[in-house]
Design a protein around this motif. Structure first.
Motif, PDB file in Angstrom:
ATOM      1  N   MET A 167       0.994  -0.954  -0.091  1.00 38.38           N
ATOM      2  CA  MET A 167       0.064   0.061   0.275  1.00 38.38           C
ATOM      3  C   MET A 167       0.846   1.347  -0.233  1.00 38.38           C
ATOM      4  SD  MET A 167      -2.552   1.400   2.832  1.00 38.38           S
ATOM      5  CE  MET A 167      -3.958   0.387   2.060  1.00 38.38           C
ATOM      6  N   GLN A 168       0.728   2.427  -0.773  1.00 35.76           N
ATOM      7  CA  GLN A 168       1.277   3.264  -1.510  1.00 35.76           C
ATOM      8  C   GLN A 168       0.545   4.370  -0.381  1.00 35.76           C
ATOM      9  OE1 GLN A 168       0.807   5.116  -4.966  1.00 35.76           O
ATOM     10  NE2 GLN A 168       1.626   3.707  -5.863  1.00 35.76           N
ATOM     11  N   LEU A 169       1.995   5.447   0.531  1.00 34.33           N
ATOM     12  CA  LEU A 169       1.463   5.895   1.428  1.00 34.33           C
ATOM     13  C   LEU A 169       0.649   6.563   1.667  1.00 34.33           C
ATOM     14  CD1 LEU A 169       2.238   6.921   4.813  1.00 34.33           C
ATOM     15  CD2 LEU A 169       4.446   8.332   3.547  1.00 34.33           C
TER      16      LEU A 169
ATOM     17  N   TRP B 137      -4.797   8.174   3.065  1.00 35.34           N
ATOM     18  CA  TRP B 137      -6.575   9.199   2.611  1.00 35.34           C
ATOM     19  C   TRP B 137      -7.553   8.035   3.722  1.00 35.34           C
ATOM     20  CZ3 TRP B 137      -9.543   5.673   1.009  1.00 35.34           C
ATOM     21  CH2 TRP B 137     -11.186   5.549   0.044  1.00 35.34           C
ATOM     22  N   LEU B 138      -7.196   6.310   3.754  1.00 38.33           N
ATOM     23  CA  LEU B 138      -7.732   5.846   4.535  1.00 38.33           C
ATOM     24  C   LEU B 138      -7.729   6.634   6.090  1.00 38.33           C
ATOM     25  CD1 LEU B 138      -9.000   3.222   5.063  1.00 38.33           C
ATOM     26  CD2 LEU B 138      -7.131   1.654   5.059  1.00 38.33           C
ATOM     27  N   PHE B 139      -7.013   6.550   6.521  1.00 40.81           N
ATOM     28  CA  PHE B 139      -6.597   7.110   7.590  1.00 40.81           C
ATOM     29  C   PHE B 139      -8.019   7.705   7.983  1.00 40.81           C
ATOM     30  CE2 PHE B 139      -5.262   9.135  11.839  1.00 40.81           C
ATOM     31  CZ  PHE B 139      -5.097   7.970  12.463  1.00 40.81           C
ATOM     32  N   GLN B 140      -7.136   9.173   7.323  1.00 38.08           N
ATOM     33  CA  GLN B 140      -8.613  10.493   7.309  1.00 38.08           C
ATOM     34  C   GLN B 140     -10.192  10.156   7.130  1.00 38.08           C
ATOM     35  OE1 GLN B 140      -6.345  12.580   4.885  1.00 38.08           O
ATOM     36  NE2 GLN B 140      -5.381  14.330   6.573  1.00 38.08           N
ATOM     37  N   LEU B 141     -10.212   8.729   6.489  1.00 35.93           N
ATOM     38  CA  LEU B 141     -11.677   8.820   5.886  1.00 35.93           C
ATOM     39  C   LEU B 141     -12.399   7.609   6.882  1.00 35.93           C
ATOM     40  CD1 LEU B 141     -13.678   8.539   3.750  1.00 35.93           C
ATOM     41  CD2 LEU B 141     -13.044   5.844   3.134  1.00 35.93           C
TER      42      LEU B 141
END
Length: 162
Positions: A1-3, A8-12
């Motif tokens: 997984m790219q940084l 993005w996933l964490f913020q989502l």
């Protein structure tokens, strides 16, 4: 997984958590309206200070027993919670549609955080006025922790622009 995908996933996840929290808080206050009015009234009447052992303080003169004022306080909190939830869900939707670009979602997420900060500060400052730090330390701590969470989310969402 790219940084950038992980960020993005964490913020989502956190934006969705914010929207969910605001929604559940509003739903709880709507479904248990009378209980929530009682809880607010409990603090505003300063009932915890009158329970054994009674705490004698000149602050007791500030007690408000008006049910209408207690209801109004809850309605203000509810309006902020509902507005915040709508703004947060709008931000989540724009974040997903934007494919990872938080730019379009950011004003909505910030608006949700403004609403959350507003009702938390109202509860915290109201609690301070009615002496809740004397007998309701857990409630005060909860308000402070939620306000810290609000600040942390603000910095997480806006880090690129600060």
């Amino acid at each position: 997984m790219q940084l950038h995908h992980a960020i993005w996933l964490f913020q989502l996840i956190l934006a969705t958590g914010l929207a969910s929290w605001l929604s559940i808080a509003a739903i709880n206050n709507l479904q248990a309206f009378h209980g929530s009015v009682w809880a607010i009234g409990n603090t505003m009447r300063m009932d915890p200070l009158r329970q054994d052992p009674t705490i004698e303080t000149p602050l007791l003169r500030r007690a408000l027993t008006s049910l209408a004022v207690h209801r109004l306080a809850l309605v203000v909190v509810l309006v902020l919670q509902l507005g915040g939830a709508i703004a947060a869900w709008s931000g989540v939707a724009l974040f997903v549609v934007g494919g990872g670009a938080i730019g379009d979602a950011l004003p909505w997420l910030n608006l949700a955080l403004c609403a959350m900060a507003a009702f938390l500060l109202l509860m915290h400052l109201g609690g301070l006025w009615f002496g809740y730090w004397i007998a309701q330390e857990g409630l005060q701590t909860t308000h402070l922790v939620l306000l810290l969470w609000t600040l942390a989310l603000f910095f997480l969402f806006n880090a690129r622009w600060l």
